[in-house]
Design a protein around this motif. Structure first.
Motif, PDB file in Angstrom:
ATOM      1  N   PHE B  20       0.819  -1.209   0.000  1.00 39.02           N
ATOM      2  CA  PHE B  20       0.000   0.000   0.000  1.00 39.02           C
ATOM      3  C   PHE B  20       0.863   1.275   0.000  1.00 39.02           C
ATOM      4  CE2 PHE B  20      -2.971   2.989   2.183  1.00 39.02           C
ATOM      5  CZ  PHE B  20      -3.960   2.957   1.237  1.00 39.02           C
ATOM      6  N   GLY B 158      -8.367  10.929   7.319  1.00 40.85           N
ATOM      7  CA  GLY B 158      -8.125   9.942   6.272  1.00 40.85           C
ATOM      8  C   GLY B 158      -7.088  10.355   5.249  1.00 40.85           C
ATOM      9  N   SER B 160      -3.756  11.041   6.182  1.00 38.37           N
ATOM     10  CA  SER B 160      -2.492  11.081   6.929  1.00 38.37           C
ATOM     11  C   SER B 160      -1.702   9.777   6.843  1.00 38.37           C
ATOM     12  CB  SER B 160      -2.783  11.422   8.392  1.00 38.37           C
ATOM     13  OG  SER B 160      -3.475  12.643   8.475  1.00 38.37           O
ATOM     14  N   PHE B 161      -1.931   8.993   5.805  1.00 43.45           N
ATOM     15  CA  PHE B 161      -1.139   7.774   5.565  1.00 43.45           C
ATOM     16  C   PHE B 161      -1.243   6.770   6.722  1.00 43.45           C
ATOM     17  CE2 PHE B 161       0.924  11.366   3.404  1.00 43.45           C
ATOM     18  CZ  PHE B 161       0.962  10.913   2.098  1.00 43.45           C
ATOM     19  N   TRP B 163      -2.956   4.147   7.041  1.00 42.88           N
ATOM     20  CA  TRP B 163      -3.001   2.735   6.637  1.00 42.88           C
ATOM     21  C   TRP B 163      -1.645   2.272   6.093  1.00 42.88           C
ATOM     22  CZ3 TRP B 163      -7.393   4.948   7.971  1.00 42.88           C
ATOM     23  CH2 TRP B 163      -8.372   4.152   8.543  1.00 42.88           C
TER      24      TRP B 163
END
Lengths: 226, 175
Positions: B20, B158, B160-161, B163
């Protein structure tokens, strides 16, 4: 070397070919059903859907159906009078019939009181807001709904902000959110809210699975617009 | 001619998550770095850790001195998103097991996954969710570990990296 915190802290690669490619990849990362469209178009006689898609298709009102922000072209062969609305211009390059909007108010401007079904499946762009902005989005959708319209709305609890997962009962939090949409004339007629069930296996370990149905969202509602 | 419908099962997203970050990196040139990854590297360098056993899921390409065996590690680093998907009791059990292997732990948790199975705590936690997470860890580990929150205080919309690398960072030391 620049240190960044956020997508917007640093410019993305800007040559046109790279923009098209990265926008397609970014779109795909957020639109999981696009994969079903890719699979179905390789087949002459079969359309691939998942169980939730099939459930929606069984429930639809007769009339006009909108899929917004959900790669809805994958059900084009199964639903009459389908309108696919997206925010990403890159969609036009592979599905020219898509309606591209810049903001959600345009949906009601273009299709006032038009749709008998309005479907949003795990559109991440809907959830990453505080709850007032989130509800404002939904209020905008209602402008495109005809009386009696069914609103299929599903999302993931893990992609919502400004709530305390250690303090709130998750089920109550999201069910109450659904109930609060009555102020816009949206009444819950069905819901399915599920969270992971964690039990140790024989070796004493827990699994690392996410909440159920990461594709469609573990929180699903059907509202009727009245 | 009407087409047949074939209903197929959905995939679990975490199964393709390993690359990812590398996919996201391709959207940019190579002159940036995520601050929270630099923070991890600096923490390791400035505190003199030489053998870091890294438990990861998403490939982060950190520049750190890696230990291949947890028994020889002077620090265990957890960036594996899966740890945040354990139930709360499972996370504490995992921490305690890791502290038996090595007394120093750098633990990264994804706030959006915590309490994934919707369990009620038996005590009150702060209203601020970030403070609540720290309070929960400190309460559960108070008898055997010191917990220091070294995260940034911010609302995650959502972008802000998270994941790629989980957002809540804790230094945990066995007492």
């Amino acid at each position: 070397m620049k240190l960044i915190e956020d997508f917007s802290d640093y410019p993305m690669v800007v040559d046109n070919q790279a923009i098209d490619r990265q926008n397609y990849i970014r779109y795909r990362m957020g639109r999981l059903k696009h994969e079903l469209w890719l699979k179905s178009r390789k087949s002459k006689d079969t359309v691939y859907v998942d169980e939730y898609d099939n459930f929606i298709i069984q429930q639809l009102n007769l009339g006009n159906t909108c899929y917004f922000g959900s790669a809805g072209y994958y059900v084009e062969d199964l639903i009459d009078n389908l309108t696919v609305i997206e925010e990403w211009p890159v969609v036009k390059t592979f599905y020219p019939k898509a309606i591209i909007i810049k903001n959600r108010k345009e949906i009601g401007d273009l299709f006032p009181n038009y749709f008998n079904n309005f479907v949003i499946i795990n559109n991440r762009g809907d959830q990453w807001h505080n709850i007032e902005d989130w509800k404002e989005n939904i209020k905008n959708y209602t402008r495109a709904m005809a009386p009696g319209c069914l609103f299929f709305y599903s999302f993931r609890d893990t992609q919502t902000v400004l709530w305390n997962r250690l303090k709130e009962n998750h089920y109550d939090y999201f069910y109450n959110f659904g109930k609060s949409l009555e102020e816009f004339g949206l009444h819950i007629v069905w819901h399915d809210i599920q969270f992971a069930v964690k039990e140790k296996d024989g070796a004493g370990n827990y699994d690392v699975l996410e909440n159920p149905d990461t594709t469609n969202g573990n929180i699903k509602f059907i509202f009727k617009y009245e | 001619m009407p087409k047949n419908i074939e209903v197929i099962p959905s995939k679990n997203l975490y199964k393709w998550a390993k690359n990812f970050k590398r996919i996201q990196d391709r959207f940019y040139d190579n002159k940036f770095k995520l601050r929270r990854l630099k923070q991890i590297e600096d923490f390791i360098k400035l505190n003199g850790y030489k053998n870091v056993y890294h438990i990861e899921e998403v490939r982060l390409d950190l520049e750190i001195p890696v230990a291949v065996d947890s028994n020889n590690a002077d620090l265990i680093l957890v960036t594996d998103q899966g740890y945040s998907r354990y139930p709360l009791t499972g996370i504490i059990e995992k921490i305690n097991k890791l502290l038996l292997l090595c007394p120093n732990l750098y633990l990264c948790l994804n706030r959006h996954y915590l309490n994934i199975d919707n369990k009620k705590l038996s005590y009150a936690v702060p209203e601020d969710y970030q403070q609540a997470i720290t309070f929960w860890l400190q309460t559960e580990l108070k008898d055997n570990a010191m917990v220091v929150d070294i995260s940034r205080d911010y609302i995650d919309y959502g972008k802000s990296f998270t994941w790629s690398c989980p957002d809540r960072h804790y230094y945990i030391r066995k007492l």
